[in-house]
Design an enzyme around this catalytic site. Sequence first.
Site, PDB file in Angstrom:
ATOM      1  N   TYR A  94       1.080   0.857   3.849  1.00 27.25           N
ATOM      2  CA  TYR A  94      -0.296   1.335   3.956  1.00 27.25           C
ATOM      3  C   TYR A  94      -0.494   2.792   3.532  1.00 27.25           C
ATOM      4  O   TYR A  94      -1.216   3.071   2.576  1.00 27.25           O
ATOM      5  CB  TYR A  94      -0.805   1.150   5.398  1.00 27.25           C
ATOM      6  N   PRO A  98      -9.143  -6.453   6.069  1.00 26.71           N
ATOM      7  CA  PRO A  98      -9.586  -7.851   6.105  1.00 26.71           C
ATOM      8  C   PRO A  98     -11.019  -7.963   6.620  1.00 26.71           C
ATOM      9  O   PRO A  98     -11.567  -7.032   7.223  1.00 26.71           O
ATOM     10  CB  PRO A  98      -8.609  -8.506   7.086  1.00 26.71           C
ATOM     11  N   HIS A 124      -6.535  -1.864   8.454  1.00 23.89           N
ATOM     12  CA  HIS A 124      -5.373  -2.700   8.753  1.00 23.89           C
ATOM     13  C   HIS A 124      -4.147  -1.932   9.245  1.00 23.89           C
ATOM     14  O   HIS A 124      -3.270  -2.513   9.888  1.00 23.89           O
ATOM     15  CB  HIS A 124      -5.007  -3.493   7.499  1.00 23.89           C
ATOM     16  N   SER A 158      -1.392 -15.381   4.574  1.00 20.68           N
ATOM     17  CA  SER A 158      -1.150 -15.210   6.011  1.00 20.68           C
ATOM     18  C   SER A 158      -1.850 -16.315   6.777  1.00 20.68           C
ATOM     19  O   SER A 158      -2.935 -16.760   6.407  1.00 20.68           O
ATOM     20  CB  SER A 158      -1.633 -13.843   6.508  1.00 20.68           C
TER      21      SER A 158
END
Length: 633
Positions: free
Chosen positions: A81, A94, A334, A564
């Site tokens: 990240y 997301p 996230h 995922s």
Amino acid sequence: MPHSFRPRDEPLPSLPVPDLEITIQKYLQQVEAVAPNHLERARVLAKAFLAGPGPKLQQRLLERRQRTTNWATDWWLNDMYLSVPLALPINSNPGLAARPKQFANQREAAVFLARFLTELLNYQESLDRSELEVERVKSKDGKSLQPLCMAQHYQVLRIYRRPGKEVDTQIVLDRVSSGNHIIVAHHNQFYSIPVRASDRGRVTEAELTQQILKIMEIQADPRTPPVGILTTARRPVWAQAREELLKDDQNRHNIELLERCLCVVCIDDDVLPGTFNNPLRRDDRWIGNRDYANVLHHALHGGGSRHLGANRWFDKTFHAILGKDGMWGLTYEHSAGEAPAVFTAFEELTEKVDAMPPPDGNLIPSHLPAPEKLEWHLSEQSLSDIRDAMTTFDALVEDLDLCILWFEEYSKEFVKSCNISPDVYVQLALQLTYFRLHGQLVATYESAGIRRFALGRVDCIRAASPEALAWVKAMCQGDPESQPTSQQSADQEEGSKREEKIKELFDLAVERQSKEMMDNIMGQGIDNHLMGLRYAAKEAGEPVPDIFADEAYKIVNHFALSTSQVTTRNDVIAGYGPVVPDGYGCAYNLRKNGFIFSVSAFHSDGCTNAMRFAQTLEHSMQAMAAMLKNTKQ
């Protein structure tokens, strides 16, 4: 990474360092599956690594494990990240779209938000008191329950991601000077509402309702500068623009309020046009002319600067989004935590509010001051930064290709009846789908929770394997949807013998994928390990070993399939964008009534197509069920 264990956390083991030779062996199997032309050189480099710098770097990881709570998490957080310069929306944050709400009037919508925020405050206070029940999963032997690390749950509302020119920073907020106000975004304008006061404690639900109503009643002002759009820029660009904003004291005050708020509530007085709809639409579960894809677009990016993309502050972890037509969802930053820590709380709090009786007819007048409007003083440079961010973000939004598939021909119960893990099954379906479309397998990322270990986040379950490749090739022999391969069998078997052979290959692929999944959740994945070996060399100021500079390593880490499993309490739509320009994103929700897939791609690639992937995935799921039924004893 903020390291703050809570008093109720049970002692957890530290993340193991996997065996070096086994990791390298698994790495070479990845090269065999997705980059076979590079396998010979990769083997040479792997042998040199094991005979050269590998063991020394491995020893450093073992020593790091002894002196840290989790040897991987800080490095992983930076690698996954904080060092990634891409824009947050679509690329990282997301989105989730829940069941839409129905309100008779604006006041009912305000009451709903006030109640949700009241429940969020209750949740925050339970976190302050360390009251969360420790989550547990079955241990490897299946005979006992194993506790999971709860650190993400306790930290997710206390982390803010601040942009940096080289690397972003996670700001850990204290509970004395933060979390006592919320920010409401409406018509691209931000308002601060205190939810606690030092002299009186919490504000009431009725007071919150009135504060929200005051904001709802404010008309849009076309002169309002869309400052929030700056948070959609690439991270170094936003870091530079932020420095310009901070030159003014009022702007500095505003940014501090945005950083230190409990959450952002987005009141969206617009709906996205039909251009964001899903051509694969099957029914009318949603309202009006909006379907699954449209609402997920809304949650992910707000439709860009022309619609609601500036009605956000994407650096903030938790955004609750309420649309004018009852759209209800969220987007979240996230790096602060994984979906279970955010989605579960969101759904539980929503359920509590939904179970409440309708509001009564009267509001007791409140004497609270009006919500604080965040006024900005913008230089010519800041106005130019905003214009540039609008242009760049709109291009990204228009490039996103989304398709939602609700597969209901069978459910995970059928898969379980075949003694197959539903997650393993879906991962192999995705391999078959990609091969049918593109004639090869690619590096596939699936998040593997490693919360069995202290401060564990995730590792990567890789679904592309030599076994999966052999199976999909057999499935696709004579398949008109697949591209021709160079290794067609010369003596293609017919009828039931061929079906039995395919089933044998499938069983091997299932066995391999099941082991891959278990290895990862037990801390034996290769991605964190290889990353750690790279970082150990970097930290020591040593050259990057040749194995990590090889083309094969780049291909193996080019995740053209980013996937995922998103497990939710209800039938919600969740998703994200691809992580590479020529890739797909695919989130899937395993429900009792079927499977919900959200597929993403980028139009600009030219070779990828979300609807084509979803349609082919549907055919793959049908073909796999037929294979299992035809070969069932």
